[in-house]
Scaffold this motif. Sequence first.
Motif, mmCIF file in Angstrom:
data_model
loop_
_atom_site.group_PDB
_atom_site.id
_atom_site.type_symbol
_atom_site.label_atom_id
_atom_site.label_comp_id
_atom_site.label_asym_id
_atom_site.label_seq_id
_atom_site.Cartn_x
_atom_site.Cartn_y
_atom_site.Cartn_z
ATOM 1 N N ARG A 69 29.877 4.544 -143.266
ATOM 2 C CA ARG A 69 31.229 4.026 -143.074
ATOM 3 C C ARG A 69 31.959 4.898 -142.066
ATOM 4 N N PRO A 70 32.832 4.299 -141.258
ATOM 5 C CA PRO A 70 33.680 5.118 -140.386
ATOM 6 C C PRO A 70 34.651 5.941 -141.227
ATOM 7 N N VAL A 71 34.997 7.105 -140.763
ATOM 8 C CA VAL A 71 35.986 7.922 -141.478
ATOM 9 C C VAL A 71 37.316 7.180 -141.524
ATOM 10 N N ASP A 72 37.701 6.580 -140.405
ATOM 11 C CA ASP A 72 38.951 5.815 -140.343
ATOM 12 C C ASP A 72 38.605 4.355 -140.063
ATOM 13 N N GLU A 73 38.611 3.516 -141.103
ATOM 14 C CA GLU A 73 38.233 2.120 -140.938
ATOM 15 C C GLU A 73 39.302 1.306 -140.222
ATOM 16 N N ARG A 74 40.471 1.905 -140.013
ATOM 17 C CA ARG A 74 41.478 1.222 -139.202
ATOM 18 C C ARG A 74 41.105 1.283 -137.723
ATOM 19 N N GLU A 75 40.225 2.212 -137.372
ATOM 20 C CA GLU A 75 39.835 2.374 -135.974
ATOM 21 C C GLU A 75 38.529 1.657 -135.652
ATOM 22 N N TYR A 76 37.526 1.804 -136.521
ATOM 23 C CA TYR A 76 36.222 1.186 -136.267
ATOM 24 C C TYR A 76 35.748 0.391 -137.473
ATOM 25 N N THR A 77 34.916 -0.617 -137.181
ATOM 26 C CA THR A 77 34.276 -1.421 -138.213
ATOM 27 C C THR A 77 32.779 -1.454 -137.941
ATOM 28 N N ILE A 78 31.973 -1.269 -138.985
ATOM 29 C CA ILE A 78 30.527 -1.411 -138.860
ATOM 30 C C ILE A 78 30.198 -2.900 -138.768
ATOM 31 N N VAL A 79 29.415 -3.294 -137.770
ATOM 32 C CA VAL A 79 28.992 -4.686 -137.635
ATOM 33 C C VAL A 79 27.732 -4.882 -138.472
ATOM 34 N N GLY A 80 27.803 -5.796 -139.439
ATOM 35 C CA GLY A 80 26.658 -6.030 -140.308
ATOM 36 C C GLY A 80 26.771 -5.246 -141.603
ATOM 37 N N ASN A 81 25.615 -5.021 -142.226
ATOM 38 C CA ASN A 81 25.572 -4.363 -143.525
ATOM 39 C C ASN A 81 25.800 -2.866 -143.386
ATOM 40 N N GLU A 82 26.690 -2.328 -144.195
ATOM 41 C CA GLU A 82 26.953 -0.889 -144.149
ATOM 42 C C GLU A 82 25.897 -0.094 -144.913
ATOM 43 N N THR A 83 25.153 -0.765 -145.791
ATOM 44 C CA THR A 83 24.077 -0.100 -146.540
ATOM 45 C C THR A 83 22.765 -0.290 -145.789
ATOM 46 N N ILE A 84 22.152 0.807 -145.404
ATOM 47 C CA ILE A 84 20.956 0.768 -144.562
ATOM 48 C C ILE A 84 19.780 1.381 -145.317
ATOM 49 N N TYR A 85 18.679 0.650 -145.379
ATOM 50 C CA TYR A 85 17.455 1.168 -145.987
ATOM 51 C C TYR A 85 16.620 1.831 -144.897
ATOM 52 N N LEU A 86 16.238 3.060 -145.163
ATOM 53 C CA LEU A 86 15.546 3.841 -144.144
ATOM 54 C C LEU A 86 14.153 3.290 -143.873
ATOM 55 N N PRO A 87 13.708 3.362 -142.631
ATOM 56 C CA PRO A 87 12.361 2.886 -142.306
ATOM 57 C C PRO A 87 11.300 3.811 -142.898
ATOM 58 N N PRO A 88 10.104 3.296 -143.199
ATOM 59 C CA PRO A 88 9.044 4.154 -143.744
ATOM 60 C C PRO A 88 8.615 5.235 -142.765
ATOM 61 N N ASN A 89 8.761 4.969 -141.493
ATOM 62 C CA ASN A 89 8.404 5.939 -140.462
ATOM 63 C C ASN A 89 9.678 6.587 -139.941
#
Length: 336
Positions: A69-89
């Motif tokens: 998440r951005p520290v200040d969500e009034r400034e930036y927005t994450i496009v798409g899902n904010e929860t990210i599953y790490l790649p196996p590699n």
Amino acid sequence: MAALLFCNLPAFSQAKEYGFQFEVLLSGGKTKAAANITFLFNGSRQSTNTQGMAYITLDNRNAPPINIRPVDEREYTIVGNETIYLPPNADIITTVTIVRSSQKEAAAAEEITKLYRQQKMDRKEMDSIRRVDQAMYTQMLSKQDTILKTVMKNFKVTESDLRSARELMDGRDKYFGIISGNLEGYLNEAKDVRDAFQNLVMYSLENPKSFKLLDSTIEVYNQYYNQLNNTNAECEKAVLDYWKSYELSMSYHNLVDFSINNIHRASIIPLNASLIRKINIYLNEPSKKKRNTLKQELTLELNSILPVFDNNIGILDVKIKGFVTNLRAKRDFQGE
């Protein structure tokens, strides 16, 4: 003899470093590195470097999904899902796209337009399709609904926000062509008037054809001047309404004011009103001596007006290019 004692020692897990590439979404689907911006990784602060990269080190056996998440969500927005599953590699870089929160509605509207285009869907053709092929119309409505819901979710906007953003973008598309065309057209015709009078000074006081050319040049100029003058209030309001910029609106106001007062009234009206009359007298004067006197008077008057006219044309040229460039840049959303 002492017996050897074997213990089951815990195996040490291998920590791995995962990389994240952060990009700021710009207009036209372009992106740039989100440099030196701080985000929260599962609540912990982590800043990107100058290339927009951020790194975290985790136990790869039990690496949890990462909530960014951005520290200040009034400034930036994450496009798409904010929860990210790490790649196996861990060598795979995860890309995270962000957009300025003040511009997410415009970005979402642009994304919808792009997706519609990819699906070969034109909003303006929907009514005609409904009349000739109801099944296709229903299918297109379903696709549009899916696109709309996906974009709303990814950009975290409402349908009302999207509608307002699309209205702004449509208004900008319409009035950008009108405004830039009026300004650039006026500038070009004012230059033609300047050139016509300059040619009179240098070459053509003895050539009656040059005066006919001057008449036609001024006639075309008047058309563009009237267009600029008559649409002035409408276009100034359009800049304020659709670009939401008082600064841009005032820049347009000042441009038109400069065109009318510093070009039209200060130079073209005196050239047209005073000199055209004297030119006609000169052309019809049978006395060579009087013609020479009139020629000197015309040349002096032209030489007193033309340098100021030429300088102001140069100023207007720079002003219009700067304004149109700025208006074009802000016609769509900008990431920075």
